[in-house]
Design an enzyme around this catalytic site. Structure first.
Site, PDB file in Angstrom:
ATOM      1  CG  ASP A   1       4.420  -1.385   1.810  1.00  0.00           C
ATOM      2  OD1 ASP A   1       3.947  -1.174   0.684  1.00  0.00           O
ATOM      3  OD2 ASP A   1       5.641  -1.477   2.033  1.00  0.00           O
TER       4      ASP A   1
ATOM      5  N   GLY B   1      -1.344   6.442  -1.652  1.00  0.00           N
ATOM      6  CA  GLY B   1      -2.201   7.162  -2.596  1.00  0.00           C
ATOM      7  C   GLY B   1      -3.448   6.384  -2.967  1.00  0.00           C
ATOM      8  CE  LYS B   2      -1.683   2.417  -7.305  1.00  0.00           C
ATOM      9  NZ  LYS B   2      -0.411   3.062  -6.906  1.00  0.00           N
TER      10      LYS B   2
ATOM     11  CB  CYS C   1       3.924   1.687 -11.982  1.00  0.00           C
ATOM     12  SG  CYS C   1       5.227   1.329 -10.783  1.00  0.00           S
TER      13      CYS C   1
ATOM     14  CB  ALA D   1      -0.926   0.007   1.224  1.00  0.00           C
TER      15      ALA D   1
END
Length: 428
Positions: free
Chosen positions: A277, A259-260, A375, A255
């Protein structure tokens, strides 16, 4: 009052720590920026990002101008010369000022005996700049990518690789995500106009606004009150595809920096969100983002390959897995990726992604949705990863109108490179 530091020498140290020390610029810069003023912080960032963006070209220029490179304890001075050439080529800093400050950088780096050498190389570049640039046009360094990465892009995207590297070599646009709990994008755009910040709305992402010019968050209306968040438009697609609902239990895995997580809570403020995380230090950013937006989530330090250690047997209605990846879709934001990544990393990351996906799948409820996102623009990490997973799991199906997920490529005017696949769990 004159600054007691030399900014060009600090930039050379930062670049050395990235290239020779293997550290990421996002780790190096905050430490080096601690004792310099605000105006110089942005210039330091501009120089460091710029040198790393144009590294092969700058290396080529230095090689033409020097009989032998500076090595060993003098290696930082090699990067100082590149800092000087970058300023002459790509900034509006007056050449005499760029030269003087760069040459003085040798004193700050405790190599005053090399001032003459640095001055001579930079002045030679000024005299020969036109000829050097003409000779560089047909050199492979013009692509500004390492050869292994260039080959992978050419193999994966034979018709699009040139467009991809062109986008990678640009400065990135600044995108905002408007907090729908406060305003619509159209309403927030009016606040931006009142503050003389030009922007445009995205036609398909309802909360996304692109600024015509990047600006400090201190200029953004209501930023501290949580009205908007800086987030690329492609990254905004993750939570949108997840379609979180109020009162659901939702896992945001991998996480950080949050941002998400915060986007999920903007879309479903009454959802019970668990943000996990492996990096305890980066989880501080998740907590800071939640605090700024006045949101609540359970924040847990945990390994995505070992959910049995932190999930306590809990099943989730929805899971967002923003998997660790090569980050080859965000090179324009992090040009150091080109020099820190290795070809062998792709296979290692692919194995890790598969392990996390396999480990977390049992924690999704039947009928639940898992969005796998990266990404990256590497097929091995994305479409091929999903095809392999579907082949092993007959109870999994794609519910996003694709056969193997959606690949977004980096675009000069649009978003970063990103991949999403929305998986639904059926009854066995």
């Amino acid at each position: 009052m004159k600054n007691t530091y030399n900014l060009r020498s600090i930039a050379a140290v930062a670049i050395s720590q990235v290239i020779d020390g293997g550290q990421s610029l996002s780790t190096v810069l905050p430490e080096l920026q601690k004792n310099i003023n605000e105006k110089d912080k942005s210039l330091l960032q501009e120089i460091c990002f710029g040198v790393l963006r144009y590294l092969p070209k700058l290396e080529w220029f230095v090689a033409q101008l020097m009989e032998k490179p500076l090595t060993g304890k003098q290696r930082t001075l090699h990067y100082l010369i590149m800092v000087g050439i970058y300023q002459l080529l790509y900034t509006r800093i007056p050449p005499h000022a760029a030269l003087a400050e760069t040459v003085n950088g040798a004193v700050a780096l405790k190599r005053p005996q090399l001032k003459g050498l640095i001055n001579g190389v930079l002045r030679s570049f000024q005299r020969q700049q036109t000829q050097l640039e003409e000779r560089n046009i047909n050199n492979s360094s013009q692509y500004l990518h390492p050869s292994w990465l260039l080959k992978r892009l050419q193999n994966a995207y034979p018709d699009k690789w040139q467009t991809i590297i062109d986008a990678n070599n640009q400065r990135p646009p600044m995108w905002l995500r408007v907090n729908s709990q406060h305003h619509t994008a159209e309403q927030y755009q009016k606040y931006l106009e009142e503050n003389e910040i030009a922007s445009e709305l995205h036609p398909h992402h309802p909360c996304a606004i692109k600024l015509s010019e990047p600006t400090s968050v201190t200029r953004l209306p209501g930023f501290e009150e949580g009205w908007a968040t800086v987030q690329d438009v492609s990254a905004q697609g993750c939570a949108e595809l997840l379609e979180p609902q109020n009162h659901e239990t939702i896992l945001d895995l991998c996480a950080a920096p949050g941002g998400k997580t915060t986007h999920i809570l903007e879309l479903a403020p009454k959802a019970h969100v668990v943000a996990v995380d492996i990096d305890e230090h980066r989880l501080k950013r998740v907590k800071e983002n939640l605090q700024r937006l006045q949101q609540q989530a359970a924040v847990i330090q945990g390994d995505g390959t070992k959910p049995e250690e932190w999930a306590n047997g809990q099943l989730f209605d929805r899971i967002l897995l923003d998997a660790p990846c090569s980050a080859t879709g965000v090179i324009r934001r992090h040009p150091d990726i080109k020099w820190l990544r290795r070809d062998s990393d792709i296979n290692e990351l692919t194995e890790l992604q598969a392990k996390i996906l396999e480990s977390i799948w049992p924690y999704l409820k039947v009928g639940g949705t898992l969005v796998y996102a990266t990404c990256s623009i590497m097929p091995e990490e994305n479409s091929l990863q999903i095809k392999n997973f579907l082949a092993k799991h007959p109870e999994a199906s794609l519910n996003d109108g694709t056969t193997a997920g959606l690949q977004i490529l980096p675009s000069i005017t649009g978003g970063d490179g990103f991949f999403y696949a929305r998986l639904v769990k059926q009854e066995n």
